[in-house]
Scaffold this motif. Structure first.
Motif, PDB file in Angstrom:
ATOM      1  N   ALA A   1       0.843  -1.328  -0.154  1.00 38.01           N
ATOM      2  CA  ALA A   1      -0.037  -0.136   0.163  1.00 38.01           C
ATOM      3  C   ALA A   1       0.982   1.391  -0.065  1.00 38.01           C
ATOM      4  N   ASP A   2       0.459   2.110  -1.019  1.00 42.70           N
ATOM      5  CA  ASP A   2       1.312   3.418  -0.949  1.00 42.70           C
ATOM      6  C   ASP A   2       1.017   4.343   0.209  1.00 42.70           C
ATOM      7  N   LEU A   3      -0.253   4.011   0.794  1.00 43.11           N
ATOM      8  CA  LEU A   3      -0.635   4.825   2.060  1.00 43.11           C
ATOM      9  C   LEU A   3      -1.732   4.103   2.469  1.00 43.11           C
ATOM     10  N   PHE A   4      -1.611   4.159   3.929  1.00 41.93           N
ATOM     11  CA  PHE A   4      -2.647   3.418   4.615  1.00 41.93           C
ATOM     12  C   PHE A   4      -3.320   4.476   5.743  1.00 41.93           C
ATOM     13  N   LEU A   5      -4.736   4.598   5.670  1.00 41.89           N
ATOM     14  CA  LEU A   5      -5.408   5.541   6.514  1.00 41.89           C
ATOM     15  C   LEU A   5      -6.269   4.580   7.588  1.00 41.89           C
ATOM     16  N   VAL A   6      -5.878   5.206   8.911  1.00 39.48           N
ATOM     17  CA  VAL A   6      -6.955   4.569   9.910  1.00 39.48           C
ATOM     18  C   VAL A   6      -7.799   5.542  10.645  1.00 39.48           C
ATOM     19  N   VAL A   7      -9.244   5.390  10.529  1.00 42.74           N
ATOM     20  CA  VAL A   7     -10.077   6.107  10.953  1.00 42.74           C
ATOM     21  C   VAL A   7      -9.992   5.772  12.365  1.00 42.74           C
ATOM     22  N   GLY A   8      -9.988   7.148  13.228  1.00 42.55           N
ATOM     23  CA  GLY A   8      -9.866   6.644  14.762  1.00 42.55           C
ATOM     24  C   GLY A   8      -9.042   8.436  15.396  1.00 42.55           C
ATOM     25  N   ALA A   9      -9.429   8.325  16.574  1.00 43.56           N
ATOM     26  CA  ALA A   9      -9.132   9.285  17.454  1.00 43.56           C
ATOM     27  C   ALA A   9      -7.693   9.201  18.015  1.00 43.56           C
ATOM     28  N   ARG A  39       3.223   4.365   3.905  1.00 38.92           N
ATOM     29  CA  ARG A  39       3.058   5.323   4.836  1.00 38.92           C
ATOM     30  C   ARG A  39       1.639   5.041   5.656  1.00 38.92           C
ATOM     31  N   ALA A  40       1.562   5.399   6.907  1.00 34.68           N
ATOM     32  CA  ALA A  40       0.265   5.009   7.756  1.00 34.68           C
ATOM     33  C   ALA A  40      -0.152   6.183   8.333  1.00 34.68           C
ATOM     34  N   LEU A  41      -1.257   6.758   8.268  1.00 30.02           N
ATOM     35  CA  LEU A  41      -1.747   8.004   9.200  1.00 30.02           C
ATOM     36  C   LEU A  41      -3.146   7.634   9.834  1.00 30.02           C
ATOM     37  N   LEU A  42      -3.210   8.366  10.786  1.00 32.09           N
ATOM     38  CA  LEU A  42      -4.353   8.155  11.742  1.00 32.09           C
ATOM     39  C   LEU A  42      -5.273   9.555  11.354  1.00 32.09           C
ATOM     40  N   VAL A  43      -6.467   9.214  10.910  1.00 37.95           N
ATOM     41  CA  VAL A  43      -7.466  10.639  10.633  1.00 37.95           C
ATOM     42  C   VAL A  43      -8.744  10.168  11.206  1.00 37.95           C
ATOM     43  N   GLN A  44      -9.348  11.569  11.849  1.00 36.40           N
ATOM     44  CA  GLN A  44     -10.707  11.467  12.139  1.00 36.40           C
ATOM     45  C   GLN A  44     -11.762  11.518  11.490  1.00 36.40           C
ATOM     46  N   ARG A  45     -11.533  12.512  10.409  1.00 36.55           N
ATOM     47  CA  ARG A  45     -12.513  12.801   9.339  1.00 36.55           C
ATOM     48  C   ARG A  45     -11.723  12.863   7.838  1.00 36.55           C
ATOM     49  N   ALA A  46     -12.397  12.980   6.815  1.00 38.25           N
ATOM     50  CA  ALA A  46     -11.721  13.093   5.566  1.00 38.25           C
ATOM     51  C   ALA A  46     -11.144  14.626   5.523  1.00 38.25           C
ATOM     52  N   ASN A  93      -6.600   9.695  20.747  1.00 38.71           N
ATOM     53  CA  ASN A  93      -6.393   9.111  22.186  1.00 38.71           C
ATOM     54  C   ASN A  93      -7.003   7.823  22.339  1.00 38.71           C
ATOM     55  N   SER A  94      -7.321   6.975  20.884  1.00 40.46           N
ATOM     56  CA  SER A  94      -7.858   5.747  20.945  1.00 40.46           C
ATOM     57  C   SER A  94      -6.642   4.804  20.860  1.00 40.46           C
ATOM     58  N   SER A  95      -6.575   4.049  21.649  1.00 41.73           N
ATOM     59  CA  SER A  95      -5.352   3.085  21.711  1.00 41.73           C
ATOM     60  C   SER A  95      -5.272   1.928  20.679  1.00 41.73           C
ATOM     61  N   ASN A  96      -6.577   1.457  20.319  1.00 43.09           N
ATOM     62  CA  ASN A  96      -6.664   0.483  19.483  1.00 43.09           C
ATOM     63  C   ASN A  96      -6.300   0.928  17.836  1.00 43.09           C
ATOM     64  N   SER A  97      -6.911   2.422  17.780  1.00 42.78           N
ATOM     65  CA  SER A  97      -6.657   2.908  16.583  1.00 42.78           C
ATOM     66  C   SER A  97      -5.203   3.167  16.293  1.00 42.78           C
ATOM     67  N   ARG A  98      -4.456   3.782  17.225  1.00 40.89           N
ATOM     68  CA  ARG A  98      -3.151   4.009  17.041  1.00 40.89           C
ATOM     69  C   ARG A  98      -2.077   2.644  16.775  1.00 40.89           C
ATOM     70  N   ARG A  99      -2.658   1.477  17.434  1.00 42.60           N
ATOM     71  CA  ARG A  99      -1.792   0.700  17.045  1.00 42.60           C
ATOM     72  C   ARG A  99      -2.052   0.138  15.743  1.00 42.60           C
ATOM     73  N   LEU A 100      -3.252   0.203  15.123  1.00 46.23           N
ATOM     74  CA  LEU A 100      -3.593  -0.155  13.808  1.00 46.23           C
ATOM     75  C   LEU A 100      -2.366   0.569  12.655  1.00 46.23           C
ATOM     76  N   VAL A 101      -2.253   1.918  12.983  1.00 46.29           N
ATOM     77  CA  VAL A 101      -1.359   2.578  12.308  1.00 46.29           C
ATOM     78  C   VAL A 101       0.107   1.859  12.304  1.00 46.29           C
ATOM     79  N   GLU A 102       0.423   1.586  13.743  1.00 49.48           N
ATOM     80  CA  GLU A 102       1.763   1.098  13.849  1.00 49.48           C
ATOM     81  C   GLU A 102       1.780  -0.513  13.081  1.00 49.48           C
ATOM     82  N   VAL A 103       0.759  -1.303  13.018  1.00 47.68           N
ATOM     83  CA  VAL A 103       0.762  -2.615  12.292  1.00 47.68           C
ATOM     84  C   VAL A 103       0.672  -2.363  10.964  1.00 47.68           C
TER      85      VAL A 103
END
Length: 336
Positions: free
Chosen positions: A224-232, A252-259, A234-244
């Motif tokens: 994947a050229d870019l991986f987006l995880v929808v989450g806050a 590249r992987a990013l955490l975003v709350q909205r588009a 302060n959300s532990s499980n969302s931040r872990r998905l970015v790391e995974v």
């Protein structure tokens, strides 16, 4: 994003499972049902789940979010107060009872299971090691089930290697439910290497939803050229998905709350986008992000499904006679 008036092709690898888990679904239901049964306001101690969209939607329905019970005015002591899905220390319901407050505990049943596992270790005379992140509400809640001095927090492999056990005591461990499966395994291996008599919990502490979402991300991330995880944030499980995602091969992987948080100018040329959502992120935001990319790219959606979830956690008995409208159910399910 477009060449000669034509949109570039983009494959979106959409993970499944993603988004709301059964514990989050139950917690949101409890607040919505309480508002229907008892009217507004209903107080909620801490964010019911770590998602701004959900919190703001509940506020619009009449929920008031607080951090401590003393924020409830004396004139509103007859109003319900809901404890968040992350769990609370034993001192919180005790405080509510001292204040004659009516409370509804929306703690995820899988978090409650960890509480029981930790208390069982302590009841059997073991010093408890909690693998988790300092300051997270779930960790505060789990440590708050036990007498002071009977539990130690282990955050890293280095903590595991430095830990000095109380002399003459047996040891048992539990973990936060939303950790990285691989990181946690490394920490436990380090503990077991040094402490061969360390007792495991009677059942896996990391919850099924955390594991399932991480497995789906591992499936979708390679190439994947870019991986987006929808989450806050302060959300532990969302931040872990970015790391995974990054470990599994996403460039590249990013955490975003909205588009609106997508850094379009920094994305560059991409052909494959991975997309998932943390356990407290509603599906409507996933749709919003796919639509935002479809405005800019010729999008094809491929599903990366690694498990099917059918878990359902019922709400407490006092709320089971309340009927929700289609609009309420859509909100509870994260689709409106």
């Amino acid at each position: 994003m477009a060449t000669n008036g034509h949109k570039r092709k983009l494959t979106v690898r959409l993970c499944g499972p993603r988004g709301f888990c059964a514990g989050v679904d139950r917690a949101i239901q409890i607040v919505v049902l309480a508002l229907k049964k008892y009217g507004a306001p209903v107080y909620v101690r801490h964010e019911i789940v770590h998602n701004r969209y959900v919190v703001e939607g509940l506020q619009e329905r009449g929920a008031i979010f607080i951090e401590e019970l003393n924020e409830i005015p004396d004139t509103h002591r007859d109003r319900p107060v809901v404890f968040s899905a992350h769990g609370v220390p034993k001192s919180v319901p005790a405080d509510a009872e001292n204040r004659n407050l009516f409370y509804l505990d929306a703690t995820c049943p899988l978090v409650s299971k960890v509480h029981k596992q930790a208390m069982r270790h302590q009841r059997l005379g073991r010093h408890v090691l909690l693998v988790g992140h300092a300051g997270h509400p779930e960790v505060i809640g789990t440590m708050g089930q036990l007498p002071e001095g009977t539990v130690s927090l282990i955050e890293t492999v280095e903590d595991a290697e430095r830990f000095s056990p109380p002399e003459g005591m047996e040891l048992g461990y539990v973990t936060q439910t939303t950790l990285s499966v691989e990181d946690t395994a490394d920490i436990i291996r380090a503990l077991e290497k040094r402490l061969p008599t360390l007792r495991a919990p009677s059942a896996e502490s990391i919850c099924y939803a955390t594991t399932n979402r991480q497995e789906a991300v591992k499936e979708a991330a390679p190439g994947a050229d870019l991986f987006l995880v929808v989450g806050a944030p302060n959300s532990s499980n969302s931040r872990r998905l970015v790391e995974v995602a990054e470990r599994a091969g996403a460039r590249r992987a990013l955490l975003v709350q909205r588009a609106s948080e997508i850094p379009w100018a920094e994305i560059g040329e991409i052909a494959v986008l991975g997309l998932s959502a943390g356990a407290s992120a509603p599906e409507i935001i996933v749709d919003e992000i796919i639509d935002a990319f479809a405005e800019r790219y010729d999008v094809t959606v491929d599903l990366a499904i690694t498990a099917e979830e059918r878990e359902n956690f019922p709400v407490m008995r006092p709320l089971r006679d309340v009927e929700l409208t289609k609009s309420d159910m859509a909100f509870v399910n994260g689709v409106s």
